[in-house]
Design an enzyme around this catalytic site. Structure first.
Site, PDB file in Angstrom:
ATOM      1  N   ARG A   1       0.429  -1.141   0.267  1.00  0.00           N
ATOM      2  CA  ARG A   1      -0.074  -0.266   0.167  1.00  0.00           C
ATOM      3  C   ARG A   1       0.995   1.031   0.066  1.00  0.00           C
ATOM      4  O   ARG A   1       1.760   1.705   0.701  1.00  0.00           O
ATOM      5  CB  ARG A   1      -1.127   0.191   1.646  1.00  0.00           C
ATOM      6  CG  ARG A   1      -2.338  -1.219   1.442  1.00  0.00           C
ATOM      7  CD  ARG A   1      -2.985  -0.279  -0.054  1.00  0.00           C
ATOM      8  NE  ARG A   1      -3.733  -1.316  -0.212  1.00  0.00           N
ATOM      9  CZ  ARG A   1      -4.017  -2.817  -0.558  1.00  0.00           C
ATOM     10  NH1 ARG A   1      -3.114  -2.902  -1.716  1.00  0.00           N
ATOM     11  NH2 ARG A   1      -5.039  -3.817  -0.826  1.00  0.00           N
TER      12      ARG A   1
ATOM     13  N   GLU B   1      -3.831   7.829  -5.190  1.00  0.00           N
ATOM     14  CA  GLU B   1      -3.653   7.054  -5.714  1.00  0.00           C
ATOM     15  C   GLU B   1      -4.797   7.060  -6.879  1.00  0.00           C
ATOM     16  O   GLU B   1      -5.801   6.866  -6.390  1.00  0.00           O
ATOM     17  CB  GLU B   1      -3.627   4.825  -5.619  1.00  0.00           C
ATOM     18  CG  GLU B   1      -3.087   3.989  -6.459  1.00  0.00           C
ATOM     19  CD  GLU B   1      -3.163   3.035  -6.147  1.00  0.00           C
ATOM     20  OE1 GLU B   1      -4.444   2.305  -6.185  1.00  0.00           O
ATOM     21  OE2 GLU B   1      -2.436   2.522  -5.116  1.00  0.00           O
TER      22      GLU B   1
ATOM     23  N   HIS C   1      -1.861  -0.724 -10.348  1.00  0.00           N
ATOM     24  CA  HIS C   1      -2.049  -1.687  -8.696  1.00  0.00           C
ATOM     25  C   HIS C   1      -2.783  -2.678  -9.894  1.00  0.00           C
ATOM     26  O   HIS C   1      -3.871  -2.949  -9.415  1.00  0.00           O
ATOM     27  CB  HIS C   1      -3.179  -0.713  -8.651  1.00  0.00           C
ATOM     28  CG  HIS C   1      -3.400  -1.034  -6.804  1.00  0.00           C
ATOM     29  ND1 HIS C   1      -4.040  -0.782  -5.694  1.00  0.00           N
ATOM     30  CD2 HIS C   1      -3.443  -2.830  -6.463  1.00  0.00           C
ATOM     31  CE1 HIS C   1      -4.279  -1.492  -4.839  1.00  0.00           C
ATOM     32  NE2 HIS C   1      -4.516  -2.507  -5.165  1.00  0.00           N
TER      33      HIS C   1
END
Length: 337
Positions: free
Chosen positions: A248, A276, A295
């Site tokens: 993360r 993000e 991601h």
């Protein structure tokens, strides 16, 4: 849950994911185990059109896009006994209300760890060969690199520091075993004997950072780990070191990391960031020493079926009166994602 009939279940997720999570053969297997309507996918627990189905549901099959299971949601599902999550972390989904109601929770987080570990292994191997920088050089020179340029390249004896013996971290440690790496591990919950069994040498976080060529992050995103790699700790990584983050973005101070990357002192492979996505003007999009992906390390495409398979197996266990194999307990959330 009555043994004379299959459990009544309802899907609760973004319906776009359903066909990949449960392709036709797996959906057939699911429907043999549970009384579930594949055409009914709940996106709003307050929707009057799903009230009847929810009032009878004993199991929720959840996934990405499921609304939080707060007190209001649980009031709509009074017979709920289990939540089977066809995704990774349940932290955004479950709250105190769910635990108070004694609902069992299961997650496919172990299945989702597999592609993340595979992606991370690939990135470590490429980083050890300095593949990303050499590719940039090749674009300019159109020539093979000189022996002097590649003198420090290679994976033989490379020190890889793994932060976190999470499910991803443990699977990665398994995948690293056949290679000629020296593996360092930092995890406050793992003692020396367990680290050795995992094929790693335990270290403090600071010692791991200063002693590794490649650092890969697999700690959970909990309050205690926010910005665990701050400016001071990033400075401990040796010149030319590589940071890999498939966990993360919040685990890393991105302002500090950006400064290190702009200076050229470090390189990074980042599948997650904070925020993000990064703002369009972030230098990380164009720096030659940064490999940035959107991601994608977790389950995508046909890998989603692996998550659905976990849910079907858990439902089969419930129907047979067996305990869940991948249960998430309330106490676990203090140290897992």
């Amino acid at each position: 849950m009555p043994a004379a009939r299959p459990p009544r279940a309802v899907f609760a997720m973004d319906p776009v994911h359903l066909p990949l999570l449960f392709p036709a053969p797996l959906l057939t297997r699911l429907r043999r185990t549970a009384d579930i309507d594949p055409a009914l996918v709940v996106g709003d627990f307050a929707d009057p059109g799903v009230a009847d189905a929810l009032s009878r549901a004993e199991v929720l099959v959840t996934g990405w896009g499921c609304p939080p299971l707060d007190e209001n949601a649980l009031a709509a599902v009074p017979s709920l006994r289990a939540v089977l999550h066809a995704a990774g972390s349940v932290r955004p989904l479950v709250g105190e209300a769910l635990w108070r109601h004694g609902v069992a929770v299961s997650s496919a987080v172990t299945a989702n760890a597999a592609p993340v570990a595979e992606y991370t292994l690939a990135m470590i191997l490429l980083a050890g060969k300095d593949a990303f920088a050499l590719r940039e050089d090749f674009r300019v020179t159109h020539a093979r690199p000189t022996a002097a340029r590649t003198a420090a390249v290679g994976n033989l004896g490379r020190r890889v520091g793994v932060i976190g013996a999470s499910r991803v971290g443990r699977r990665l440690l398994e995948l690293l075993r056949p290679y000629d790496f020296e593996i360092l591990l930092h995890d406050p919950y793992v003692d020396a004997a367990e680290a050795a069994a995992l094929g790693a040498r335990p270290m403090s976080l600071d010692a791991l950072l200063s002693g590794s060529d490649i650092v890969t992050v697999h700690a959970p995103d909990v309050p205690a780990t926010r910005h665990m790699l701050n400016r001071e700790r990033l400075a401990l990584i040796r010149d030319g070191g590589v940071l890999v983050n498939t966990a993360r973005g919040a685990l890393v101070d991105h302002a500090a990391l950006t400064d290190e990357l702009v200076s050229g002192r470090l390189s990074a492979i980042l599948d997650v960031t904070e925020p993000e996505p990064l703002p369009p003007d972030s230098p990380l999009y164009t720096l030659p020493n940064v490999f940035l992906t959107p991601h994608i390390a977790g389950s995508l495409g046909n890998e989603l079926e692996r998550l659905g398979r976990v849910v079907v197996e858990e439902l089969e266990r419930l129907a047979a009166g067996l305990p869940l194999a991948h249960e998430v307990r309330h106490a676990d959330l203090t140290r897992v994602a």
